[in-house]
Design an enzyme around this catalytic site. Sequence first.
Site: not given
Length: 257
Positions: A65, A108, A111, A131
């Site tokens: 992300a 992300g 993911e 993270e």
Amino acid sequence: SDYETILIERHDAVTLIRLNRPQALNALNSQVLAELIDAFAAYDADPAQRCLVLTGSEKAFAAGADIKEMSSQGFADMYAGNFFAGWERVTATRKPWIAAVAGYALGGGCEVAMMADFIIAADSAKFGQPEIKLGVSPGMGGSQRLTRAVGKAKAMEMCLTGRMMDAAEAERSGLVARVVPAAELIDEALKTASSIAAMPPLAAIANKEMVNAAFETGLATGILFERRLFHGLFGTEDQSEGMAAFVEKRPGVWTGR
Ligand code: HXC
């Protein structure tokens, strides 16, 4: 198309989407998400498109992300905006799609790769959930999908230490379907996608639905779900055609009905 952060190519019945923010290693900001939601919905709605490949660059599938976008956010912003919930519209895609991963698939990025029906990895791929080093955690399904894919020991170790898993370990651990040389990644992914695109399309949706049901139900319920869908496919033209074609030793011709 008007997209700025993704590039779309059509290879016959296969849609290829490339994440395209090279200056940020394809970090997934709100614009990427909005464009992917739109592109996946268009793919799902187009009967001429029968499989999709999502890829990044040679260096990065996606490095996570977008940290710069998130850095100034507080709890109220994230909670009120239901940050990341939009990804559920990507995972709602009914037709098959593959993630073709080279280089970094972190946070992300890892993911999103795990949202795919399966992952084909280049030998250069590196998966991780780093993270924790930023004071947070996976937020797009990583703690759940990684654990289901590789089991508690490796998922917990990866989430707690942030260490990356290389392609060989990812294949050994069941995270990826197959590893190919980096130079052949796109060709191999497109070839695999074409073979799926050549299948009867309703059977493709049904097969995807029933495998996914294995992660949502107990065994007896999952098997019942499978059996009902299997029975249902006997109501399709493509079932009659597929079985007739086999008996007549010719290729089937699908109507998608
Ligand atoms: C924003 C990013 C980024 C990210 C890289 N960049 N990752 N920008 N968000 N996730 C930017 C860098 O700031 C840099 O921009 C440019 O991309 C190139 O990256 P470098 O770090 O210079 O490249 P390199 O030295 O080769 O290192 C590659 C890397 C490293 C190991 C992948 O970039 C890295 O550690 N990135 C962050 C990985 C990460 O923590 N991902 C998880 C994010 S959190 P400039 O402008 O300086 O050139 C996440 C959480 C989801 O995904 C859910 C909960 C929050």
